[in-house]
Design an enzyme around this catalytic site. Structure first.
Site, PDB file in Angstrom:
ATOM      1  N   GLU A 151       7.939  -1.955  13.123  1.00 17.10           N
ATOM      2  CA  GLU A 151       7.619  -0.568  12.801  1.00 17.10           C
ATOM      3  C   GLU A 151       7.111   0.138  14.058  1.00 17.10           C
ATOM      4  OE1 GLU A 151       5.337   0.238   9.299  1.00 17.10           O
ATOM      5  OE2 GLU A 151       5.886  -1.653   8.324  1.00 17.10           O
TER       6      GLU A 151
ATOM      7  N   ARG B  61       5.586 -12.502   1.956  1.00 17.59           N
ATOM      8  CA  ARG B  61       6.610 -12.083   0.979  1.00 17.59           C
ATOM      9  C   ARG B  61       6.420 -12.699  -0.391  1.00 17.59           C
ATOM     10  NH1 ARG B  61       8.111  -7.587   3.348  1.00 17.59           N
ATOM     11  NH2 ARG B  61       9.073  -7.911   5.391  1.00 17.59           N
TER      12      ARG B  61
ATOM     13  N   GLU C 213       7.212  -7.178  10.228  1.00 15.37           N
ATOM     14  CA  GLU C 213       7.999  -5.957  10.025  1.00 15.37           C
ATOM     15  C   GLU C 213       7.964  -5.148  11.308  1.00 15.37           C
ATOM     16  OE1 GLU C 213       6.614  -4.004   6.421  1.00 15.37           O
ATOM     17  OE2 GLU C 213       8.020  -5.187   5.215  1.00 15.37           O
TER      18      GLU C 213
ATOM     19  N   LYS D 178      -0.237  -7.527   2.509  1.00 16.11           N
ATOM     20  CA  LYS D 178      -0.128  -6.703   3.713  1.00 16.11           C
ATOM     21  C   LYS D 178      -1.463  -6.484   4.409  1.00 16.11           C
ATOM     22  CE  LYS D 178       4.224  -5.205   2.998  1.00 16.11           C
ATOM     23  NZ  LYS D 178       5.278  -5.193   3.998  1.00 16.11           N
TER      24      LYS D 178
ATOM     25  N   ASP E  78       3.818  -5.048  10.972  1.00 14.51           N
ATOM     26  CA  ASP E  78       3.161  -5.130   9.665  1.00 14.51           C
ATOM     27  C   ASP E  78       3.428  -6.531   9.094  1.00 14.51           C
ATOM     28  OD1 ASP E  78       2.023  -4.653   7.191  1.00 14.51           O
ATOM     29  OD2 ASP E  78       3.742  -3.510   6.436  1.00 14.51           O
TER      30      ASP E  78
ATOM     31  N   GLU F 178      15.133  -9.666   5.617  1.00  9.79           N
ATOM     32  CA  GLU F 178      16.490  -9.129   5.673  1.00  9.79           C
ATOM     33  C   GLU F 178      17.435 -10.064   6.425  1.00  9.79           C
ATOM     34  OE1 GLU F 178      16.052  -4.641   6.704  1.00  9.79           O
ATOM     35  OE2 GLU F 178      14.123  -5.636   6.940  1.00  9.79           O
TER      36      GLU F 178
ATOM     37  N   HIS G 234      16.441  -0.649   5.624  1.00  8.93           N
ATOM     38  CA  HIS G 234      15.508  -1.676   5.143  1.00  8.93           C
ATOM     39  C   HIS G 234      15.294  -1.534   3.640  1.00  8.93           C
ATOM     40  CE1 HIS G 234      11.870  -4.196   4.938  1.00  8.93           C
ATOM     41  NE2 HIS G 234      11.276  -3.193   4.312  1.00  8.93           N
TER      42      HIS G 234
ATOM     43  N   THR H 193      -2.374  -6.468  10.846  1.00  7.23           N
ATOM     44  CA  THR H 193      -1.371  -5.541  11.383  1.00  7.23           C
ATOM     45  C   THR H 193      -1.620  -5.515  12.884  1.00  7.23           C
ATOM     46  OG1 THR H 193      -1.549  -4.195   9.376  1.00  7.23           O
ATOM     47  CG2 THR H 193      -0.481  -3.178  11.275  1.00  7.23           C
TER      48      THR H 193
ATOM     49  N   ASP I  18       0.870   3.250   5.450  1.00  6.06           N
ATOM     50  CA  ASP I  18       2.170   2.690   5.816  1.00  6.06           C
ATOM     51  C   ASP I  18       3.252   3.351   4.977  1.00  6.06           C
ATOM     52  OD1 ASP I  18       3.842   1.129   7.322  1.00  6.06           O
ATOM     53  OD2 ASP I  18       3.657  -0.638   6.042  1.00  6.06           O
TER      54      ASP I  18
ATOM     55  N   GLN J  80       3.657 -10.894  -2.002  1.00  5.10           N
ATOM     56  CA  GLN J  80       4.126  -9.528  -2.289  1.00  5.10           C
ATOM     57  C   GLN J  80       4.962  -9.484  -3.576  1.00  5.10           C
ATOM     58  OE1 GLN J  80       6.355  -7.905   0.996  1.00  5.10           O
ATOM     59  NE2 GLN J  80       6.787  -5.960  -0.021  1.00  5.10           N
TER      60      GLN J  80
ATOM     61  N   THR K 102       9.537  -0.393   7.946  1.00  6.57           N
ATOM     62  CA  THR K 102      10.398  -1.281   8.743  1.00  6.57           C
ATOM     63  C   THR K 102      11.646  -0.535   9.199  1.00  6.57           C
ATOM     64  OG1 THR K 102       9.596  -3.078   7.381  1.00  6.57           O
ATOM     65  CG2 THR K 102      11.529  -3.523   8.755  1.00  6.57           C
TER      66      THR K 102
ATOM     67  N   TYR L 258       3.317  -6.938  -6.316  1.00  6.34           N
ATOM     68  CA  TYR L 258       3.590  -5.553  -5.905  1.00  6.34           C
ATOM     69  C   TYR L 258       3.788  -4.578  -7.059  1.00  6.34           C
ATOM     70  CZ  TYR L 258       8.695  -5.203  -6.629  1.00  6.34           C
ATOM     71  OH  TYR L 258       9.945  -5.105  -7.169  1.00  6.34           O
TER      72      TYR L 258
ATOM     73  N   TYR M  68       7.571   4.117   4.350  1.00  3.07           N
ATOM     74  CA  TYR M  68       8.721   3.271   3.973  1.00  3.07           C
ATOM     75  C   TYR M  68       9.992   4.038   4.336  1.00  3.07           C
ATOM     76  CZ  TYR M  68      10.903  -0.290   0.867  1.00  3.07           C
ATOM     77  OH  TYR M  68      11.617  -1.335   0.334  1.00  3.07           O
TER      78      TYR M  68
ATOM     79  N   ARG N  97      16.846  -5.725  -6.827  1.00  4.57           N
ATOM     80  CA  ARG N  97      17.554  -4.976  -7.873  1.00  4.57           C
ATOM     81  C   ARG N  97      18.986  -4.734  -7.422  1.00  4.57           C
ATOM     82  NH1 ARG N  97      12.856  -2.433  -6.701  1.00  4.57           N
ATOM     83  NH2 ARG N  97      14.012  -1.087  -5.279  1.00  4.57           N
TER      84      ARG N  97
HETATM   85 CA    CA Z   1       5.517  -2.067   6.196  1.00  6.05          CA
END
Ligand code: CA
Length: 440
Positions: free
Chosen positions: A216, A252, A214, A268, A248, A389, A149, A272, A142, A255, A375, A259, A144, A158
């Site tokens: 995708e 959250r 997600e 994840k 996907d 989001e 996104h 899928t 997968d 995650q 995503t 992560y 990114y 951040r």
């Molecule tokens: Ca993904």
């Protein structure tokens, strides 16, 4: 891979005419210019899985069709894996055979084909089919590549430094889990896992409270490369067989706790979902657009750059996410649209760049390997390809047309992805539906 031929002619019409003439009505996802592959059988039977090609609201059973019609030796060799129901073996044969079969199918299904009488009994209504994965997926990566996104999600974690400095240089990705990839129509069990409650220093264990989707696309590798032999940009497209929609599913809260430092893991790997019909790279040729970078952004390093990629490396696919809650299904309400976006606007890297980057250190790809794009969120607010989001990290609930609200997915919610391509001078094509429901 990139050129137009007689199979793309927008004037082509099929003799396949169902009650609503859907093969030729301009609204179907599956006109004769598309010809995507799936693996299916009559629903509720234990018939062997067979390779089918979509045409309008019908599917051509290739095992039956090949028996019913005459072929040259070259056609018979190219078709043999499809007759066996082995799409991986067909993918492994490469672009010349893919093109041979596409041209043969186009001629056989076009108005005036001498094969009409022989092939008509080999059609099955898609509504009468059940689907399985179109091929064996050995490895799943997968990426990114959705920069909007990555920026929006990065801001949530951040605020001062949303996009990490490597993002504009390296196609970021991680090795995913192939065993839990399922086909559209599946029911997904809400995972359990470790989460860190806000303000706490000790994690708790229990059901995921922030279940998300997600939006995708999935890219399916056709031909292999040998271990230790990178695929240069010039050859990358010839290794790609086709594209599916991909959801996907993401936990959250799991995650956020797991992560760092090595990326997503259990958040994840529980499910899928992909759409059943593989739209081939050949079918997508009319929807090519230039690959561009925003003013001031770095250009790709030379190993990820070439003239063809700049001229037509991106593909314009319009994407939509819808939700159907349990209450909406019960009350007979239509699914509600959550967002729209486009692959060509969302992605920072092209399909060719992903394949070349994946192999640049010598990694060998196999027929049927799957790449998720990441995503694909649009640039505007409201075009997020995930609830993370759209709900701003769970702070801003979305109100659905029936008054229900969502920050993340509730039990019984069904998520539906769609994709469609349109361009001047081309017949519009689509991907069908990628649907999955949260068990509830
Ligand atoms: Ca993904």
């Amino acid at each position: 891979m990139n050129h137009l031929d007689a199979t793309h002619d927008p004037a082509l019409r099929s003799w396949v005419v169902s009650a609503n003439n859907s093969a030729n009505d301009g609204a179907t996802d599956f006109p004769i210019q598309n010809l995507p592959y799936a693996r299916a059988r009559r629903a509720g039977t234990d018939e062997p899985w067979r390779i089918m090609v979509a045409i309008g609201d019908q599917a051509l059973d290739l095992a039956a069709a090949v028996l019913a019609a005459e072929h040259t030796e070259a056609q018979a060799a190219a078709l043999a894996p499809l007759v066996r129901g082995d799409l991986n073996a067909f993918m492994a044969r490469g672009p010349a055979d893919w093109q041979l079969v596409r041209a043969s199918l186009s001629r056989a299904l076009a108005v005036g084909s001498p094969a009409e009488a022989a092939l008509a009994p080999c059609l099955i209504a898609q509504s009468a089919l059940e689907f399985t994965l179109p091929c064996t997926i050995g490895d799943y990566t997968d990426f990114y590549t959705g920069i909007h996104h990555a920026t929006t999600v990065g801001k949530l974690f951040r605020p001062d430094n949303p996009l990490l400095p490597n993002y504009q240089w390296v196609p970021i990705g991680y090795h995913g889990r192939a065993s839990s990839i399922g086909i559209s129509g599946q029911t997904v069990r809400r995972p359990q896992g470790q989460t860190l409650p806000p303000g706490s220093t000790t994690p708790q264990f229990g059901p995921c409270k922030r279940l998300d989707y997600e939006l995708e696309l999935g890219l399916l590798v056709g031909t292999a490369n040998a271990l230790g032999e990178p695929v240069p940009m010039e050859a990358a497209e010839a290794h790609l067989f086709g594209v599916v929609l991909l959801n996907d599913w993401s936990a959250r809260d799991v995650q956020a706790w797991e992560y760092q430092p090595l990326g997503p893991f259990l958040s994840k790997n529980f499910a899928t979902t992909i759409s059943p019909w593989i739209v081939t790279m050949a079918a997508l040729a009319p929807f090519r657009v230039p690959f561009t970078r925003p003013e001031g952004d770095p250009q790709p390093l030379p190993y990820l750059d070439n003239a063809m990629n700049r001229a037509s490396g991106a593909i314009d696919i319009a994407l939509t996410v819808q939700i159907e809650t349990a209450a909406m299904a019960r009350d007979g309400q239509a699914p509600a649209t959550l967002s729209h976006s486009r692959w060509s606007e969302a992605a920072y890297w092209t399909a060719a760049q992903l394949l070349t980057h994946h192999t640049v250190g010598g990694c060998n790809l196999q027929p049927g390997d799957l790449f998720g794009t990441g995503t694909l969120s649009g640039p505007a607010a409201g075009q997020g390809g995930s609830l993370l989001e759209l709900s701003m990290g769970g702070k801003a609930p979305i109100t659905l047309p029936n008054g229900e609200q969502r920050t993340f997915l509730a039990d019984g919610d069904r998520v539906i992805l769609r994709g469609r391509c349109a361009a001047a001078g081309a017949a519009a094509i689509g991907f069908g539906e990628c649907g999955g429901r949260v068990m509830g």
